[in-house]
Write a protein that holds these residues in place. Structure first.
Motif, PDB file in Angstrom:
ATOM      1  N   CYS A  56      -8.189   4.548  -1.485  1.00  0.00           N
ATOM      2  CA  CYS A  56      -7.689   4.135  -2.800  1.00  0.00           C
ATOM      3  C   CYS A  56      -6.399   3.314  -2.760  1.00  0.00           C
ATOM      4  O   CYS A  56      -6.289   2.355  -3.515  1.00  0.00           O
ATOM      5  N   PRO A  57      -5.394   3.661  -1.913  1.00  0.00           N
ATOM      6  CA  PRO A  57      -4.192   2.816  -1.919  1.00  0.00           C
ATOM      7  C   PRO A  57      -4.509   1.356  -1.605  1.00  0.00           C
ATOM      8  O   PRO A  57      -3.902   0.457  -2.187  1.00  0.00           O
ATOM      9  N   TRP A  58      -5.492   1.119  -0.724  1.00  0.00           N
ATOM     10  CA  TRP A  58      -5.843  -0.267  -0.384  1.00  0.00           C
ATOM     11  C   TRP A  58      -6.474  -0.967  -1.583  1.00  0.00           C
ATOM     12  O   TRP A  58      -6.114  -2.097  -1.907  1.00  0.00           O
ATOM     13  N   ALA A  59      -7.425  -0.263  -2.213  1.00  0.00           N
ATOM     14  CA  ALA A  59      -8.098  -0.872  -3.362  1.00  0.00           C
ATOM     15  C   ALA A  59      -7.093  -1.125  -4.484  1.00  0.00           C
ATOM     16  O   ALA A  59      -7.088  -2.203  -5.099  1.00  0.00           O
ATOM     17  N   ALA A  60      -6.200  -0.144  -4.732  1.00  0.00           N
ATOM     18  CA  ALA A  60      -5.224  -0.310  -5.813  1.00  0.00           C
ATOM     19  C   ALA A  60      -4.266  -1.455  -5.487  1.00  0.00           C
ATOM     20  O   ALA A  60      -3.916  -2.259  -6.356  1.00  0.00           O
ATOM     21  N   ALA A  61      -3.842  -1.557  -4.212  1.00  0.00           N
ATOM     22  CA  ALA A  61      -2.923  -2.642  -3.836  1.00  0.00           C
ATOM     23  C   ALA A  61      -3.611  -3.993  -3.985  1.00  0.00           C
ATOM     24  O   ALA A  61      -3.002  -4.958  -4.460  1.00  0.00           O
ATOM     25  N   ALA A  62      -4.908  -4.047  -3.606  1.00  0.00           N
ATOM     26  CA  ALA A  62      -5.646  -5.307  -3.780  1.00  0.00           C
ATOM     27  C   ALA A  62      -5.715  -5.672  -5.261  1.00  0.00           C
ATOM     28  O   ALA A  62      -5.529  -6.840  -5.632  1.00  0.00           O
ATOM     29  N   ALA A  63      -5.953  -4.657  -6.101  1.00  0.00           N
ATOM     30  CA  ALA A  63      -6.030  -4.920  -7.541  1.00  0.00           C
ATOM     31  C   ALA A  63      -4.673  -5.389  -8.069  1.00  0.00           C
ATOM     32  O   ALA A  63      -4.598  -6.296  -8.902  1.00  0.00           O
ATOM     33  N   LEU A  64      -3.575  -4.780  -7.573  1.00  0.00           N
ATOM     34  CA  LEU A  64      -2.240  -5.196  -8.027  1.00  0.00           C
ATOM     35  C   LEU A  64      -1.958  -6.636  -7.616  1.00  0.00           C
ATOM     36  O   LEU A  64      -1.403  -7.415  -8.381  1.00  0.00           O
ATOM     37  N   ARG A  65      -2.367  -6.980  -6.375  1.00  0.00           N
ATOM     38  CA  ARG A  65      -2.111  -8.346  -5.899  1.00  0.00           C
ATOM     39  C   ARG A  65      -2.785  -9.368  -6.786  1.00  0.00           C
ATOM     40  O   ARG A  65      -2.197 -10.377  -7.154  1.00  0.00           O
ATOM     41  N   GLN A  66      -4.057  -9.080  -7.142  1.00  0.00           N
ATOM     42  CA  GLN A  66      -4.722 -10.077  -7.981  1.00  0.00           C
ATOM     43  C   GLN A  66      -4.173 -10.058  -9.413  1.00  0.00           C
ATOM     44  O   GLN A  66      -4.228 -11.076 -10.096  1.00  0.00           O
ATOM     45  N   GLU A 111       0.831  -1.209   0.000  1.00  0.00           N
ATOM     46  CA  GLU A 111       0.000   0.000   0.000  1.00  0.00           C
ATOM     47  C   GLU A 111       0.869   1.264   0.000  1.00  0.00           C
ATOM     48  O   GLU A 111       0.549   2.243  -0.674  1.00  0.00           O
ATOM     49  N   VAL A 112       1.964   1.219   0.762  1.00  0.00           N
ATOM     50  CA  VAL A 112       2.862   2.388   0.824  1.00  0.00           C
ATOM     51  C   VAL A 112       3.548   2.584  -0.518  1.00  0.00           C
ATOM     52  O   VAL A 112       3.679   3.706  -1.013  1.00  0.00           O
ATOM     53  N   SER A 156      -6.597  13.782  -5.859  1.00  0.00           N
ATOM     54  CA  SER A 156      -7.692  12.806  -5.862  1.00  0.00           C
ATOM     55  C   SER A 156      -7.798  12.120  -7.213  1.00  0.00           C
ATOM     56  O   SER A 156      -8.090  10.928  -7.289  1.00  0.00           O
ATOM     57  N   LEU A 157      -7.544  12.890  -8.292  1.00  0.00           N
ATOM     58  CA  LEU A 157      -7.576  12.275  -9.629  1.00  0.00           C
ATOM     59  C   LEU A 157      -6.562  11.148  -9.708  1.00  0.00           C
ATOM     60  O   LEU A 157      -6.864  10.049 -10.191  1.00  0.00           O
ATOM     61  N   LEU A 184     -13.116  14.826  -0.057  1.00  0.00           N
ATOM     62  CA  LEU A 184     -12.965  13.768  -1.070  1.00  0.00           C
ATOM     63  C   LEU A 184     -11.520  13.300  -1.136  1.00  0.00           C
ATOM     64  O   LEU A 184     -11.244  12.110  -1.267  1.00  0.00           O
ATOM     65  N   LEU A 185     -10.598  14.272  -1.033  1.00  0.00           N
ATOM     66  CA  LEU A 185      -9.176  13.909  -1.077  1.00  0.00           C
ATOM     67  C   LEU A 185      -8.811  13.004   0.097  1.00  0.00           C
ATOM     68  O   LEU A 185      -8.151  11.974  -0.071  1.00  0.00           O
ATOM     69  N   LEU A 186      -9.291  13.378   1.299  1.00  0.00           N
ATOM     70  CA  LEU A 186      -8.969  12.558   2.479  1.00  0.00           C
ATOM     71  C   LEU A 186      -9.576  11.163   2.351  1.00  0.00           C
ATOM     72  O   LEU A 186      -8.932  10.156   2.674  1.00  0.00           O
ATOM     73  N   GLY A 187     -10.835  11.120   1.862  1.00  0.00           N
ATOM     74  CA  GLY A 187     -11.478   9.818   1.674  1.00  0.00           C
ATOM     75  C   GLY A 187     -10.711   8.965   0.678  1.00  0.00           C
ATOM     76  O   GLY A 187     -10.462   7.776   0.916  1.00  0.00           O
ATOM     77  N   ALA A 188     -10.330   9.593  -0.448  1.00  0.00           N
ATOM     78  CA  ALA A 188      -9.595   8.850  -1.478  1.00  0.00           C
ATOM     79  C   ALA A 188      -8.245   8.395  -0.932  1.00  0.00           C
ATOM     80  O   ALA A 188      -7.788   7.280  -1.200  1.00  0.00           O
ATOM     81  N   LEU A 189      -7.613   9.269  -0.132  1.00  0.00           N
ATOM     82  CA  LEU A 189      -6.304   8.935   0.445  1.00  0.00           C
ATOM     83  C   LEU A 189      -6.419   7.740   1.375  1.00  0.00           C
ATOM     84  O   LEU A 189      -5.533   6.889   1.456  1.00  0.00           O
ATOM     85  N   ALA A 190      -7.560   7.651   2.077  1.00  0.00           N
ATOM     86  CA  ALA A 190      -7.723   6.552   3.028  1.00  0.00           C
ATOM     87  C   ALA A 190      -8.054   5.241   2.331  1.00  0.00           C
ATOM     88  O   ALA A 190      -7.654   4.181   2.799  1.00  0.00           O
TER      89      ALA A 190
END
Lengths: 221, 241
Positions: free
Chosen positions: A208-218, A91-92, A140-141, A200-206
């Protein structure tokens, strides 16, 4: 944290050595905006009315254009798997790559935006708010886009697919970004829209990295 | 929950439910449509065209309901690796997209005589349109990989990301512009529409839900059978060398 800085530095160095990515994104941004006067005609009052929206939409599109490359090169040459296997948290690493992406594409867009605002005869009251709104909105983009960029790895027709995945999710940013600038020009208070962009930025920051990392793992399974 | 993970057991269970859900759909749809067309009074302002509502409102409900189901099924598939949840999510998406599309089309047909235009950039219409694009994105991503399992996982993540975003989009679009009437059925202090108009609407909503269950089971069965056929073909190719 050390790993974070290393990945940011690596991505920045790669982007500067190749030198073409940031330049292309800004060129696309400028060209897309410059097309509008040809399309809707050169009347200053019409251009001034649509300036904020046109600049935001063009920023959305150019950010999206560059997002396809976010993980693709690393995925293809295998360095993404090395990054995933390295002792740091994935995630980092993802957040570091997003940061580098924002520095190489988001910041040039923010710098170019006031010039385009002048070309479109935007009222001077809106300039600063445009820059501020873009500064809060473009990270956020990159964050939301990273999820899409990770999801399309290894798919057919990735680029077109990315736009279908990401653009609907960009709608709130577009609405509040444009609304902040329009309110400022009309002389209304605009802080609420900026707060929402910040939320929105704070929400995305909290998230999106998790969702993107999950997507990378799969994608690497 | 994994009691029903076995596809054979699911097929047996769905054998039982399928005719019941089909019959329920037929009965409810008949009663609801009869009520909507012949019993419910025309509106004092909108006249007969108010009857479009009896299709429009339930399909809009179902569009949202299907996306919720899609997100829940995707979450179950990702967290517990439930084999049927993937199939259910994949099978739900086209149904939800169809309901969303139906609500957009009927809304447009109603808008022409009422608002004098096919389309307005109003909050509810716009958020439904974006929901429709989210469905399309989900289906495109699910079908974009040569490896089906990857498509399933990737689209499950997308469904969850979209699910977080749907309320945000809804809220932001509400703030942006609005013309559509506010909620009149599910609201604090009870519904504001007359009972003679409300009951056909609720029956139609139940009919659409029964229809969803029916078609979902059909699609899931078809998907499972298609998997079986694929495996059989693979086996035959392997045994022939």
């Amino acid at each position: 944290m050390n790993g974070f800085m290393l990945v940011v530095r690596r991505d920045l160095r790669l982007s500067f050595r190749q030198g073409i990515d940031s330049f292309m994104v800004v060129t696309f941004f400028v060209l897309a905006v410059v097309l509008f006067p040809f399309g809707v005609g050169p009347e200053p009052n019409i251009l001034a009315r649509i300036a904020a929206g046109v600049i935001w939409v063009a920023a959305l599109l150019s950010a999206m254009l560059s997002l396809e490359r976010l993980f693709l090169a690393d995925y293809e040459d295998g360095s993404l798997e090395l990054l995933a296997l390295s002792p740091g948290v994935l995630e980092v690493t993802v957040l570091a790559k997003i940061t580098a992406h924002w520095l190489t594409t988001g910041v040039p867009l923010i710098v170019a935006a006031p010039v385009l605002a002048v070309l479109l005869h935007m009222n001077g009251d809106g300039f600063w708010i445009l820059v501020v709104a873009l500064s809060i909105g473009t990270p956020s983009l990159s964050l939301i886009g990273s999820v899409g960029a990770a999801l399309i790895l290894g798919s057919r027709r990735g680029g077109v697919l990315l736009s279908l995945l990401i653009l609907p999710l960009y709608v709130p940013l577009l609405i509040f970004g444009v609304s902040a600038v329009d309110s400022a020009i009309a002389g209304f208070p605009f802080s609420a829209q900026l707060y929402v962009l910040g939320a929105l930025l704070l929400g995305a920051l909290a998230l999106c990295p998790w969702a993107a990392a999950a997507a990378l793992r799969q994608a690497m399974e | 929950m994994h009691r029903f993970a076995n596809p054979t057991r699911f097929l047996r269970l769905s054998d039982v439910i399928l005719p019941w859900s089909a019959a329920l759909t037929a009965i409810l749809m008949t009663v609801g449509l009869y009520g909507a067309f012949f019993i419910a009074p025309p509106d004092y302002q909108q006249g007969e065209s108010v009857r479009i509502m009896y299709v429009h409102v339930p399909s809009a409900w179902m569009g949202l309901f299907c996306y919720t189901s899609l997100a829940i099924a995707s979450g179950v598939a990702l967290i517990w690796k439930h084999p049927l949840a993937d199939v259910a999510a994949r099978a739900t998406a086209p149904i939800g997209a169809a309901f969303t599309f139906l609500s957009l089309v009927t809304g447009s047909l109603w808008g022409k005589p009422m608002w004098g235009t096919w389309w307005v950039w109003d909050a509810r219409l716009t958020s439904m349109l974006i929901l429709f694009f989210l469905y399309l994105g989900y289906m495109a991503l699910a079908g974009a990989f040569d490896d089906r399992a990857r498509g399933e996982k990737a689209s499950a993540i997308l469904a969850l990301v979209g699910f977080v975003n749907v309320p945000i989009i809804k809220f932001s679009v509400d703030w942006w512009n609005t013309l559509h009437q506010p909620a009149s059925v599910f609201r604090m202090g009870g519904p504001t529409i007359a009972w003679s108009m409300l009951w056909p609407l609720l029956v139609m909503g139940a009919a659409f839900t029964a229809y969803y269950v029916w078609v979902l089971l059909l699609r899931m069965r078809a998907e499972l059978m298609a998997n079986k056929i694929r495996i059989l073909r693979m086996k035959r190719i392997q045994s022939h060398g």
